[in-house]
Motif scaffolding. Structure first.
Motif, mmCIF file in Angstrom:
data_model
loop_
_atom_site.group_PDB
_atom_site.id
_atom_site.type_symbol
_atom_site.label_atom_id
_atom_site.label_comp_id
_atom_site.label_asym_id
_atom_site.label_seq_id
_atom_site.Cartn_x
_atom_site.Cartn_y
_atom_site.Cartn_z
ATOM 1 N N SER A 45 0.830 -1.210 0.000
ATOM 2 C CA SER A 45 0.000 0.000 0.000
ATOM 3 C C SER A 45 0.860 1.254 0.000
ATOM 4 N N ASN A 46 1.974 1.208 0.716
ATOM 5 C CA ASN A 46 2.887 2.346 0.747
ATOM 6 C C ASN A 46 3.488 2.595 -0.628
ATOM 7 N N GLU A 47 3.836 1.499 -1.326
ATOM 8 C CA GLU A 47 4.399 1.601 -2.671
ATOM 9 C C GLU A 47 3.393 2.215 -3.641
ATOM 10 N N LEU A 48 2.134 1.801 -3.539
ATOM 11 C CA LEU A 48 1.080 2.357 -4.395
ATOM 12 C C LEU A 48 0.892 3.845 -4.120
ATOM 13 N N ALA A 49 0.924 4.223 -2.842
ATOM 14 C CA ALA A 49 0.770 5.638 -2.487
ATOM 15 C C ALA A 49 1.960 6.455 -2.979
ATOM 16 N N ASP A 50 3.150 5.877 -2.922
ATOM 17 C CA ASP A 50 4.352 6.542 -3.428
ATOM 18 C C ASP A 50 4.204 6.822 -4.926
ATOM 19 N N ARG A 51 3.808 5.796 -5.676
ATOM 20 C CA ARG A 51 3.594 5.968 -7.123
ATOM 21 C C ARG A 51 2.527 7.025 -7.395
ATOM 22 N N GLU A 52 1.441 6.989 -6.622
ATOM 23 C CA GLU A 52 0.356 7.941 -6.831
ATOM 24 C C GLU A 52 0.809 9.374 -6.534
ATOM 25 N N PHE A 53 1.690 9.543 -5.564
ATOM 26 C CA PHE A 53 2.237 10.870 -5.270
ATOM 27 C C PHE A 53 2.912 11.448 -6.512
ATOM 28 N N HIS A 54 3.797 10.662 -7.122
ATOM 29 C CA HIS A 54 4.530 11.144 -8.294
ATOM 30 C C HIS A 54 3.602 11.302 -9.506
ATOM 31 N N MET A 55 2.638 10.409 -9.644
ATOM 32 C CA MET A 55 1.687 10.531 -10.752
ATOM 33 C C MET A 55 0.779 11.745 -10.568
ATOM 34 N N SER A 56 0.399 12.042 -9.351
ATOM 35 C CA SER A 56 -0.461 13.198 -9.095
ATOM 36 C C SER A 56 0.248 14.498 -9.461
ATOM 37 N N ILE A 57 1.535 14.548 -9.189
ATOM 38 C CA ILE A 57 2.309 15.735 -9.577
ATOM 39 C C ILE A 57 2.349 15.855 -11.095
ATOM 40 N N ALA A 58 2.579 14.733 -11.782
ATOM 41 C CA ALA A 58 2.625 14.766 -13.244
ATOM 42 C C ALA A 58 1.280 15.182 -13.820
ATOM 43 N N ARG A 59 0.188 14.642 -13.275
ATOM 44 C CA ARG A 59 -1.146 15.017 -13.767
ATOM 45 C C ARG A 59 -1.451 16.479 -13.480
ATOM 46 N N ALA A 60 -0.851 17.024 -12.414
ATOM 47 C CA ALA A 60 -1.091 18.424 -12.052
ATOM 48 C C ALA A 60 -0.575 19.392 -13.109
#
Length: 232
Positions: free
Chosen positions: A143-158
């Motif tokens: 779950s931590n790994e998924l949240a880590d990926r989502e953090f970086h993806m959220s920045i890219a989508r921003a």
């Protein structure tokens, strides 16, 4: 005196991965010096000097050989031959972990600066949610790994640029078995805490609309991960 083995002459194609060449050279060294099953290889520093490669490339090669079942990496003890070398080990195709990290430092640092300029409130909320998810799942690896990926993806989508988001997704998808085994061996509790602190600093810079600060925070984060995995 130990013979010095160079690897540069073995790289004849621009897509040849250095760590794959190094892995083959380590196998050759084990055969030539008749290092038996259960015996320890020379220390990483010595191996890197003999092969004229960086510690990062050497570490990738050792992890690849471990995945192939030929060596065992024992934290704090060294690397041991774990199987007879009857045939060359199969080494994972694709870029190595440190190649991916180098690409991410270039690409994600600039993406972070763009996000700091243009991120909407809802985009910032998505980045914050990923940080909170990492905090809440600190002890759950998956779950931590998924949240880590989502953090970086959220920045890219921003950034509002789907091509940039796709580039980040591709880089994360390049993190194969070599990456996960490297992380398993060398990620520490301290690194996990520092990663979370890095993410908070990145978020703060984006919220403050500070492109230079966001770029610096992302670059510093990925440089620290690289240092930890190559020297840990």
């Amino acid at each position: 005196m130990s013979k010095k083995i160079t690897v540069e002459q073995d790289i004849q194609h621009p897509e040849t991965r250095l760590y794959r060449v190094v892995a083959s050279r380590i196998e050759a060294l084990i055969r030539e010096e008749q290092i038996g099953q259960g015996s320890r290889l020379p220390p990483e520093r010595e191996l890197a000097a003999r092969l004229s490669v960086s510690r990062a490339s050497l570490r990738e090669a050792l992890i690849a050989l471990e995945l192939g079942g030929l060596v065992e990496v024992r934290g704090g003890s060294g690397v041991y031959v774990s199987a007879a070398l009857a045939v060359p080990a199969a080494v994972e195709a694709g870029p190595g972990p440190f190649e991916v990290l180098a690409a991410r430092r270039l690409i994600e640092s600039e993406i972070c600066a763009i996000a700091a300029r243009v991120a909407t409130d809802s985009a910032k909320d998505a980045i914050l949610k990923a940080v909170l998810d990492m905090e809440q799942n600190h002890d759950n690896y998956d779950s931590n790994e998924l949240a880590d990926r989502e953090f970086h993806m959220s920045i890219a989508r921003a950034t509002g640029n789907s091509a940039l988001a796709g580039s980040v997704a591709h880089l994360w998808d390049q993190r194969g078995n070599l990456w996960h085994r490297l992380k398993e061996h060398f990620q520490t509790e301290q690194l996990r805490k520092e990663t979370l602190n890095d993410h908070r600093r990145i978020l703060e810079a984006i919220v403050a609309r500070d492109p230079a600060g966001a770029r610096s925070a992302m670059r510093g984060h990925l440089e620290r991960v690289t240092r930890t995995f190559s020297r840990g």
